[in-house]
Design a protein around this motif. Sequence first.
Motif, PDB file in Angstrom:
ATOM      1  N   THR A 198       0.869  -1.362  -0.139  1.00 16.51           N
ATOM      2  CA  THR A 198      -0.079   0.135  -0.129  1.00 16.51           C
ATOM      3  C   THR A 198       1.030   1.212  -0.084  1.00 16.51           C
ATOM      4  OG1 THR A 198      -1.835  -1.047   1.291  1.00 16.51           O
ATOM      5  CG2 THR A 198      -1.671   1.354   1.167  1.00 16.51           C
ATOM      6  N   ASN A 199       2.204   1.121   0.831  1.00 17.19           N
ATOM      7  CA  ASN A 199       2.941   2.368   0.824  1.00 17.19           C
ATOM      8  C   ASN A 199       4.052   2.563  -0.185  1.00 17.19           C
ATOM      9  OD1 ASN A 199       1.289   3.170   2.952  1.00 17.19           O
ATOM     10  ND2 ASN A 199       2.827   2.140   4.509  1.00 17.19           N
ATOM     11  N   LYS A 200       3.828   1.899  -1.483  1.00 20.90           N
ATOM     12  CA  LYS A 200       4.862   1.929  -2.410  1.00 20.90           C
ATOM     13  C   LYS A 200       4.683   3.283  -2.987  1.00 20.90           C
ATOM     14  CE  LYS A 200       5.958  -2.711  -3.741  1.00 20.90           C
ATOM     15  NZ  LYS A 200       5.960  -3.775  -4.912  1.00 20.90           N
ATOM     16  N   PHE A 201       5.895   3.670  -3.229  1.00 17.55           N
ATOM     17  CA  PHE A 201       6.051   5.107  -4.147  1.00 17.55           C
ATOM     18  C   PHE A 201       5.498   4.934  -5.712  1.00 17.55           C
ATOM     19  CE2 PHE A 201       8.821   6.048  -0.621  1.00 17.55           C
ATOM     20  CZ  PHE A 201       8.700   7.153  -0.330  1.00 17.55           C
ATOM     21  N   THR A 234       6.182  11.822   1.424  1.00 19.77           N
ATOM     22  CA  THR A 234       5.985  10.520   2.154  1.00 19.77           C
ATOM     23  C   THR A 234       4.597  10.546   2.809  1.00 19.77           C
ATOM     24  OG1 THR A 234       7.666  11.546   4.227  1.00 19.77           O
ATOM     25  CG2 THR A 234       8.160   9.578   2.366  1.00 19.77           C
ATOM     26  N   LEU A 235       3.988   9.457   3.307  1.00 20.19           N
ATOM     27  CA  LEU A 235       2.855   9.461   3.824  1.00 20.19           C
ATOM     28  C   LEU A 235       2.999   9.771   5.417  1.00 20.19           C
ATOM     29  CD1 LEU A 235      -0.208   8.557   3.901  1.00 20.19           C
ATOM     30  CD2 LEU A 235       0.312   6.552   4.347  1.00 20.19           C
ATOM     31  N   SER A 236       2.493  10.789   5.940  1.00 18.06           N
ATOM     32  CA  SER A 236       2.901  11.050   7.415  1.00 18.06           C
ATOM     33  C   SER A 236       2.125  10.412   8.382  1.00 18.06           C
ATOM     34  CB  SER A 236       2.618  12.736   7.662  1.00 18.06           C
ATOM     35  OG  SER A 236       1.463  12.908   7.392  1.00 18.06           O
ATOM     36  N   THR A 237       0.858   9.717   7.960  1.00 15.94           N
ATOM     37  CA  THR A 237      -0.138   8.955   8.659  1.00 15.94           C
ATOM     38  C   THR A 237       0.032   7.492   8.692  1.00 15.94           C
ATOM     39  OG1 THR A 237      -1.735   9.177   7.206  1.00 15.94           O
ATOM     40  CG2 THR A 237      -1.887  10.810   8.646  1.00 15.94           C
ATOM     41  N   GLY A 238       0.584   6.919   9.601  1.00 15.93           N
ATOM     42  CA  GLY A 238       0.860   5.268   9.596  1.00 15.93           C
ATOM     43  C   GLY A 238       2.212   4.919   9.717  1.00 15.93           C
ATOM     44  N   PRO A 239       3.107   5.173   8.825  1.00 12.75           N
ATOM     45  CA  PRO A 239       4.461   4.723   9.106  1.00 12.75           C
ATOM     46  C   PRO A 239       5.323   5.770  10.159  1.00 12.75           C
ATOM     47  CG  PRO A 239       3.928   5.021   6.743  1.00 12.75           C
ATOM     48  CD  PRO A 239       3.030   5.469   7.306  1.00 12.75           C
ATOM     49  N   ALA A 240       6.118   5.072  10.883  1.00  6.51           N
ATOM     50  CA  ALA A 240       6.937   5.805  11.866  1.00  6.51           C
ATOM     51  C   ALA A 240       7.805   6.789  11.425  1.00  6.51           C
ATOM     52  CB  ALA A 240       7.644   4.663  12.715  1.00  6.51           C
ATOM     53  N   LEU A 241       8.082   7.885  12.050  1.00  2.34           N
ATOM     54  CA  LEU A 241       8.883   8.826  11.636  1.00  2.34           C
ATOM     55  C   LEU A 241      10.156   8.638  10.982  1.00  2.34           C
ATOM     56  CD1 LEU A 241       9.385  11.979  11.442  1.00  2.34           C
ATOM     57  CD2 LEU A 241       9.919  12.186  13.782  1.00  2.34           C
ATOM     58  N   GLU A 242      10.871   7.680  11.836  1.00  2.00           N
ATOM     59  CA  GLU A 242      12.121   7.396  11.632  1.00  2.00           C
ATOM     60  C   GLU A 242      12.231   6.607  10.230  1.00  2.00           C
ATOM     61  OE1 GLU A 242      14.793   8.357  12.923  1.00  2.00           O
ATOM     62  OE2 GLU A 242      13.611   9.501  14.093  1.00  2.00           O
TER      63      GLU A 242
END
Length: 406
Positions: A198-201, A234-242
């Motif tokens: 789902t998070n692929k660029f 990048t997607l700011s909701t979901g994936p961790a900041l690091e």
Amino acid sequence: MEGHRPTRRSFLAATGTVALAGIGASTVARGSDPLTNGSYEILEGTPSETTVEVTTADADGPTVMVVGGLHGDEVAGYRAAGDISEWDIESGQLVVIPEVNTRAIERGTRTPADGVDLNREFPVGRDPTYELAQAIWSVVVQYDPDVFVDLHESTELYNGDATDGVGQAVFRSYDMVAAAKAGRAVRHVNENYVGNRTNKFEIGYFSGPNVDPNGLIAHKASRDLDALGFLVETLSTGPALETRVEWQKAVVRKLVEDELFADGGAPEDDGETEQPPEDDDETETPPEDGDEDENEDIPSDDEDAPPEETPNEKPTPMIETTPKKAETLDLSRGDTVTFEAAASMDADGRVAAYEWDLDGDGAFELTGDTVELTLDACGDYPVTLRVTDNDGATRETGLTVSTKAE
């Protein structure tokens, strides 16, 4: 990189434009290639004060500029830019403004208290009027980057429509080199860093000159300075900041590896098939400084002379593929890709012709708004689209599809 000067760094140093002495410059040995590291403040002593970080390698090469933090709530962007400013490069020059909009960053909001969206304050072909935008743009002009990368975040995923969300996407300028770089970067990061499908660029185009959103700094760097332009989201909701920070750094590293990490900063006109043809006129060229003002000051000998005609705007080429975003995929030998140009547009007329170069030789063999290509061997396939409007103006764009080794 057609029209770019791979030894621009040495030219600027020779003319004194890049003056690191007196701004905290230091020389740091890195094996046989010493690096000159320096930083200085702009708008010093004001609430908008921020730092410009400059790293210059001993080996000549192009100039890369990376900025982050135009919006204060897009944390991964300015965090990644800060890490990138500490890279040990092998060639060329790296200029980074990690926290462009410090007032917004301090508030943790998209804009500072005045409510001005900084990334709408960079009009193409005109000087910015907002004070911070003026200061930032003066730095961009000073270093005249060959590659410009702006780092952002979004709360929604990109699905082909930039109005709903743009997370997990690399937007790029309209030229073949930018297309090839974006394709390589997205494939690399999706394969090696992004585990969740789902998070692929994905890859998107910069919006046209008269299409919202307007006033973006990456658009201005591309169109006014002929830089290869990229905007990474990048997607700011979901994936961790690091995780998001690592994704951003990985994308940027792949985008600029030829400029900063190639052996000796070798010139890019080395005959690779992904280079644009010599007559490429992708990027709009702004009028020479002062031309418009000088013309306005010249009195007319004929008060009844008709007004000057509005210059024709070049069309905007756009390529869509089936399978979708084929330039981001590792395809197999024997696969067929369909390329469609019907989404191309012309702001002041209509698109009259579509021409395709499917083998990277600079010749446009096919016409029509839809063509197909069967990938009969392993390797890269650079594809170029040239569109012509009803007034005869042309513009090209391209992308590269690849088959994986068997």
